[in-house]
Scaffold this motif. Structure first.
Motif, PDB file in Angstrom:
ATOM      1  N   GLU A 228      80.973   6.094  21.082  1.00  0.00           N
ATOM      2  CA  GLU A 228      79.735   5.803  21.809  1.00  0.00           C
ATOM      3  C   GLU A 228      78.778   5.111  20.832  1.00  0.00           C
ATOM      4  O   GLU A 228      77.797   5.667  20.344  1.00  0.00           O
ATOM      5  CB  GLU A 228      79.160   7.085  22.405  1.00  0.00           C
ATOM      6  CG  GLU A 228      80.049   7.637  23.505  1.00  0.00           C
ATOM      7  CD  GLU A 228      79.412   8.769  24.274  1.00  0.00           C
ATOM      8  OE1 GLU A 228      78.227   8.655  24.631  1.00  0.00           O
ATOM      9  OE2 GLU A 228      80.107   9.782  24.499  1.00  0.00           O
ATOM     10  N   TYR A 229      79.084   3.871  20.602  1.00  0.00           N
ATOM     11  CA  TYR A 229      78.500   3.081  19.521  1.00  0.00           C
ATOM     12  C   TYR A 229      76.991   2.906  19.676  1.00  0.00           C
ATOM     13  O   TYR A 229      76.238   3.051  18.711  1.00  0.00           O
ATOM     14  CB  TYR A 229      79.204   1.728  19.515  1.00  0.00           C
ATOM     15  CG  TYR A 229      78.846   0.808  18.386  1.00  0.00           C
ATOM     16  CD1 TYR A 229      79.318   1.043  17.099  1.00  0.00           C
ATOM     17  CD2 TYR A 229      78.061  -0.320  18.607  1.00  0.00           C
ATOM     18  CE1 TYR A 229      79.014   0.177  16.054  1.00  0.00           C
ATOM     19  CE2 TYR A 229      77.748  -1.181  17.573  1.00  0.00           C
ATOM     20  CZ  TYR A 229      78.228  -0.932  16.304  1.00  0.00           C
ATOM     21  OH  TYR A 229      77.923  -1.782  15.284  1.00  0.00           O
ATOM     22  N   THR A 230      76.540   2.601  20.871  1.00  0.00           N
ATOM     23  CA  THR A 230      75.113   2.368  21.086  1.00  0.00           C
ATOM     24  C   THR A 230      74.308   3.646  20.867  1.00  0.00           C
ATOM     25  O   THR A 230      73.246   3.624  20.238  1.00  0.00           O
ATOM     26  CB  THR A 230      74.868   1.813  22.494  1.00  0.00           C
ATOM     27  OG1 THR A 230      75.571   0.564  22.634  1.00  0.00           O
ATOM     28  CG2 THR A 230      73.391   1.579  22.754  1.00  0.00           C
TER      29      THR A 230
ATOM     30  N   ARG B 225      62.717   4.804  16.092  1.00  0.00           N
ATOM     31  CA  ARG B 225      62.422   4.561  17.511  1.00  0.00           C
ATOM     32  C   ARG B 225      61.692   3.231  17.671  1.00  0.00           C
ATOM     33  O   ARG B 225      60.762   2.922  16.941  1.00  0.00           O
ATOM     34  CB  ARG B 225      61.578   5.705  18.073  1.00  0.00           C
ATOM     35  CG  ARG B 225      61.232   5.520  19.548  1.00  0.00           C
ATOM     36  CD  ARG B 225      60.458   6.707  20.085  1.00  0.00           C
ATOM     37  NE  ARG B 225      59.163   6.860  19.419  1.00  0.00           N
ATOM     38  CZ  ARG B 225      58.061   6.182  19.775  1.00  0.00           C
ATOM     39  NH1 ARG B 225      58.108   5.296  20.760  1.00  0.00           N
ATOM     40  NH2 ARG B 225      56.928   6.385  19.128  1.00  0.00           N
ATOM     41  N   ALA B 226      62.136   2.448  18.668  1.00  0.00           N
ATOM     42  CA  ALA B 226      61.495   1.174  18.982  1.00  0.00           C
ATOM     43  C   ALA B 226      60.541   1.362  20.164  1.00  0.00           C
ATOM     44  O   ALA B 226      60.765   2.245  21.007  1.00  0.00           O
ATOM     45  CB  ALA B 226      62.538   0.120  19.317  1.00  0.00           C
ATOM     46  N   PRO B 227      59.476   0.563  20.276  1.00  0.00           N
ATOM     47  CA  PRO B 227      58.538   0.686  21.398  1.00  0.00           C
ATOM     48  C   PRO B 227      59.103   0.066  22.671  1.00  0.00           C
ATOM     49  O   PRO B 227      58.624  -0.961  23.152  1.00  0.00           O
ATOM     50  CB  PRO B 227      57.312  -0.073  20.887  1.00  0.00           C
ATOM     51  CG  PRO B 227      57.871  -1.106  19.963  1.00  0.00           C
ATOM     52  CD  PRO B 227      59.047  -0.459  19.293  1.00  0.00           C
ATOM     53  N   VAL B 228      60.119   0.713  23.213  1.00  0.00           N
ATOM     54  CA  VAL B 228      60.822   0.215  24.405  1.00  0.00           C
ATOM     55  C   VAL B 228      60.946   1.349  25.408  1.00  0.00           C
ATOM     56  O   VAL B 228      61.318   2.472  25.038  1.00  0.00           O
ATOM     57  CB  VAL B 228      62.231  -0.321  24.038  1.00  0.00           C
ATOM     58  CG1 VAL B 228      62.993  -0.728  25.286  1.00  0.00           C
ATOM     59  CG2 VAL B 228      62.114  -1.505  23.076  1.00  0.00           C
TER      60      VAL B 228
ATOM     61  N   ARG C 101      70.671  -3.106  24.166  1.00  0.00           N
ATOM     62  CA  ARG C 101      70.892  -3.483  22.778  1.00  0.00           C
ATOM     63  C   ARG C 101      69.991  -4.650  22.375  1.00  0.00           C
ATOM     64  O   ARG C 101      69.470  -4.693  21.257  1.00  0.00           O
ATOM     65  CB  ARG C 101      72.367  -3.820  22.554  1.00  0.00           C
ATOM     66  CG  ARG C 101      73.289  -2.601  22.710  1.00  0.00           C
ATOM     67  CD  ARG C 101      74.751  -2.980  22.513  1.00  0.00           C
ATOM     68  NE  ARG C 101      74.952  -3.547  21.191  1.00  0.00           N
ATOM     69  CZ  ARG C 101      75.070  -2.839  20.079  1.00  0.00           C
ATOM     70  NH1 ARG C 101      75.007  -1.503  20.144  1.00  0.00           N
ATOM     71  NH2 ARG C 101      75.279  -3.418  18.931  1.00  0.00           N
ATOM     72  N   THR C 102      69.788  -5.617  23.273  1.00  0.00           N
ATOM     73  CA  THR C 102      68.935  -6.763  22.955  1.00  0.00           C
ATOM     74  C   THR C 102      67.481  -6.332  22.818  1.00  0.00           C
ATOM     75  O   THR C 102      66.766  -6.767  21.900  1.00  0.00           O
ATOM     76  CB  THR C 102      69.084  -7.848  24.032  1.00  0.00           C
ATOM     77  OG1 THR C 102      70.458  -8.251  24.119  1.00  0.00           O
ATOM     78  CG2 THR C 102      68.229  -9.061  23.710  1.00  0.00           C
ATOM     79  N   ALA C 103      67.022  -5.466  23.732  1.00  0.00           N
ATOM     80  CA  ALA C 103      65.635  -5.003  23.648  1.00  0.00           C
ATOM     81  C   ALA C 103      65.395  -4.174  22.390  1.00  0.00           C
ATOM     82  O   ALA C 103      64.342  -4.299  21.743  1.00  0.00           O
ATOM     83  CB  ALA C 103      65.284  -4.192  24.888  1.00  0.00           C
ATOM     84  N   LEU C 104      66.346  -3.344  22.002  1.00  0.00           N
ATOM     85  CA  LEU C 104      66.173  -2.551  20.787  1.00  0.00           C
ATOM     86  C   LEU C 104      66.169  -3.428  19.542  1.00  0.00           C
ATOM     87  O   LEU C 104      65.517  -3.108  18.540  1.00  0.00           O
ATOM     88  CB  LEU C 104      67.278  -1.499  20.686  1.00  0.00           C
ATOM     89  CG  LEU C 104      67.253  -0.400  21.757  1.00  0.00           C
ATOM     90  CD1 LEU C 104      68.403   0.580  21.537  1.00  0.00           C
ATOM     91  CD2 LEU C 104      65.919   0.333  21.768  1.00  0.00           C
ATOM     92  N   ALA C 105      66.895  -4.551  19.607  1.00  0.00           N
ATOM     93  CA  ALA C 105      66.913  -5.473  18.473  1.00  0.00           C
ATOM     94  C   ALA C 105      65.647  -6.327  18.423  1.00  0.00           C
ATOM     95  O   ALA C 105      65.218  -6.742  17.334  1.00  0.00           O
ATOM     96  CB  ALA C 105      68.146  -6.366  18.545  1.00  0.00           C
ATOM     97  N   TYR C 106      65.042  -6.584  19.594  1.00  0.00           N
ATOM     98  CA  TYR C 106      63.863  -7.463  19.667  1.00  0.00           C
ATOM     99  C   TYR C 106      62.771  -6.813  20.522  1.00  0.00           C
ATOM    100  O   TYR C 106      62.373  -7.329  21.562  1.00  0.00           O
ATOM    101  CB  TYR C 106      64.262  -8.831  20.238  1.00  0.00           C
ATOM    102  CG  TYR C 106      65.247  -9.557  19.357  1.00  0.00           C
ATOM    103  CD1 TYR C 106      64.811 -10.320  18.280  1.00  0.00           C
ATOM    104  CD2 TYR C 106      66.622  -9.443  19.587  1.00  0.00           C
ATOM    105  CE1 TYR C 106      65.715 -10.960  17.441  1.00  0.00           C
ATOM    106  CE2 TYR C 106      67.531 -10.077  18.755  1.00  0.00           C
ATOM    107  CZ  TYR C 106      67.075 -10.842  17.684  1.00  0.00           C
ATOM    108  OH  TYR C 106      67.963 -11.468  16.842  1.00  0.00           O
ATOM    109  N   PRO C 107      62.252  -5.662  20.083  1.00  0.00           N
ATOM    110  CA  PRO C 107      61.218  -4.980  20.875  1.00  0.00           C
ATOM    111  C   PRO C 107      59.905  -5.756  20.915  1.00  0.00           C
ATOM    112  O   PRO C 107      59.070  -5.492  21.791  1.00  0.00           O
ATOM    113  CB  PRO C 107      61.063  -3.631  20.160  1.00  0.00           C
ATOM    114  CG  PRO C 107      61.472  -3.907  18.752  1.00  0.00           C
ATOM    115  CD  PRO C 107      62.583  -4.916  18.855  1.00  0.00           C
ATOM    116  N   GLU C 108      59.721  -6.692  19.992  1.00  0.00           N
ATOM    117  CA  GLU C 108      58.517  -7.516  20.025  1.00  0.00           C
ATOM    118  C   GLU C 108      58.559  -8.537  21.161  1.00  0.00           C
ATOM    119  O   GLU C 108      57.555  -9.199  21.465  1.00  0.00           O
ATOM    120  CB  GLU C 108      58.340  -8.241  18.683  1.00  0.00           C
ATOM    121  CG  GLU C 108      59.314  -9.366  18.412  1.00  0.00           C
ATOM    122  CD  GLU C 108      60.691  -8.909  17.907  1.00  0.00           C
ATOM    123  OE1 GLU C 108      61.488  -9.777  17.529  1.00  0.00           O
ATOM    124  OE2 GLU C 108      60.952  -7.681  17.887  1.00  0.00           O
TER     125      GLU C 108
END
Length: 519
Positions: A435-437, A446-449, A403-410
């Motif tokens: 299944e919230y996430t 889509r995030a670059p993760v 969840r943290t990486a998807l919020a801050y992929p930069e």
């Protein structure tokens, strides 16, 4: 709460302010409680090195209850015969211990027999007892071979049988190949308690046996954690973990079948250059708390190397002990399985805060990405790119890493989620979106993760509620449909640091197969 000078029967919600004498001697709280009393409590904001032990009248060690070093601050205890004091060690300024439960629980007898057996050996013993024989030879054989018993089942799969001798009212297994604290069965009226499972040949797990678990009143959680009052290593298992645990309650027992995946990096090697550790305290005005941050620098660290990887983990205490990150990184770099790698290990103020922050607290995620990481990088003298930064965690730390990486992929371009708790959802979430996430991933761009997920085959729950195995599978499917670079590796394991310590290096190798070392 009043300060107490001795603990008497029935005292609850009291704080003992332990004043540690000079010279390193322990401060002692006399226990004027009956044997069989159930105590629950915790160390409050302990300084580095603080411990709490149970000792007898002569000062002999009986049990380690809590330790700042391991981050195990809460304790649950069924007071044994001969226990005389709680002994607190710590800095000269002292520390506080809160006693929240003090009662004499019920001990309902667990009658649990069975006439069918997965284990051929247990079937044979049952026949022996039916013919008037005893268990003496059986226990002699078990002591020689070690436990659990490992046999071949009718379908060719291994059958493992946990054993315990002589409990009065029942035994539970903490770490069984299931998602619950499974009760063992008593063989007739004998002294044999057992439970058998058919498991894959690559099973790896750690477990403890809990005889005569106290039946305490209270909430579901208060009743469930009471298993920790008696949980201890298997006395007939020859593979304790950790081997240097101070007593039987501080050790688990290992079962690793022959086909269990290799864990080549977890053992410390004398011929490998060692990295260094630095610890500092980070205080957050936003979160209104403080925590320890540990920095790992590899040997001959060159912060200007552009190929440097950065590993950031949650549960920083556990990721130095149960998962020995410094040792793993030392070994991986020595074997050229990774390029130069630094690490930032983020600890929790306490377990209650962990449960509140890790699963889905956006302010905590922001503090990690925008406050903790920049300060840690400044101390390391390192500039990190998201493509070479990995955020990792297990259980609540697993969902937090995603969840943290998807919020801050930069900031975080890679995730290692070990048995992530993707069953979690905020209070008030509709039943259709539990299944919230996965739902958030489906609804967002889509995030670059890149994501490496793991789950244990034994982490399956009841059909009526989501579990770790099924929710990880579902998240993998959703992320693939969104175009993520995601993979899920499943292990024949439970919710267990014993498998996570190998899965961490598996994830690093999977994310960086062509790591670009200087050949």
């Amino acid at each position: 709460m009043p300060e107490i000078t001795s603990l008497a029967d029935g005292q609850e919600n009291v704080v003992w302010n332990a004043r540690i004498p000079d010279g390193g001697q322990a401060s002692r709280l006399p226990l004027h409680v009956k044997a069989g009393t159930y105590l629950a409590g915790k160390l409050i904001d302990p300084a580095a090195g603080a411990t709490l032990d149970l000792i007898d009248a002569e000062g002999r060690h009986l049990r380690r209850l809590a330790s700042e070093k391991t981050g195990q601050l809460a304790f649950y205890l069924l007071v044994p015969e001969g226990a005389a004091y709680l002994a607190a060690m710590g800095p000269s300024s002292g520390l506080a211990i809160e006693i929240s439960r003090n009662l004499v629980p019920d001990q309902p007898r667990q009658e649990s027999n069975s006439s069918s057996f997965l284990s051929p050996r247990m079937a044979a013993l049952s026949q022996t007892l039916a013919e008037g024989g005893s268990t003496t030879t059986f226990w002699e054989e078990a002591a020689r071979s070690g436990t659990p018993l490992v046999e071949q089942g009718k379908d060719g799969e291994p059958v493992i049988t946990f054993l315990y001798r002589g409990a009065a009212d029942g035994v539970r297994i903490l770490g069984a190949p299931s998602s619950d604290h499974d009760p063992m069965m008593r063989l007739g009226q004998s002294d044999v308690w057992y439970r058998s499972y058919s498991v894959p040949p690559d099973t790896r797990l750690s477990y403890r046996l809990a005889p005569d678990v106290p039946a305490v009143p209270g909430s579901f959680w208060e009743r469930r954690v009471a298993i920790l009052a008696t949980a201890q290593e298997d006395p007939l298992n020859r593979h304790p973990w950790p081997e240097d645990g101070i007593d039987v309650y501080a050790r688990k027992s290992k079962l690793e079948l022959p086909e269990a995946p290799a864990q080549p990096y977890v053992a410390e090697r004398q011929d490998v250059a060692k990295g260094t550790l630095e610890e500092f305290t980070f205080t957050s005005l936003t979160l209104e708390n403080s925590r320890k941050i540990t920095l790992y620098r590899p040997a001959d660290f060159d912060p200007a190397d552009p190929l440097t990887l950065l590993l950031v983990t949650f549960d920083g205490k556990a990721y130095q002990t149960d998962i020995p990150v410094p040792v793993i990184l030392d070994n991986m770099q020595a074997d050229r399985a990774l390029p130069q790698t630094a690490a930032i290990l983020i600890s929790n103020p306490d377990m209650e805060t962990r449960s509140r922050e890790l699963p889905g607290n956006p302010e905590f995620a922001r503090v990690v990405a925008q406050e903790i990481l920049p300060e840690a990088l400044s101390r390391l003298g390192l500039t990190a790119s998201p493509e070479r930064t990995v955020l990792a965690g297990s259980s609540f730390g697993g969902i937090a890493s995603t969840r943290t990486a998807l919020a801050y992929p930069e900031v975080f371009g890679n995730v290692i989620s070990l048995s992530g708790s993707y069953w979690w959802s905020p209070a008030g979430t509709p039943v259709t979106d539990q299944e919230y996430t996965a739902r958030q991933v489906a609804d967002a761009p889509r995030a670059p993760v890149r994501v490496f997920l793991t789950a244990g085959l034994f982490e399956s729950g009841q059909k009526s509620s989501p579990d770790i195995l099924s929710t990880n599978r579902h998240l993998r499917t959703v992320m693939k449909a969104k175009g993520y670079d995601v993979r899920l590796r499943e292990y024949a394991a439970s919710h267990d640091y014993l498998y996570w310590r190998g899965a961490l290096s598996d994830g690093l190798e999977a994310l960086f197969p062509d790591h670009g070392t200087h050949d």
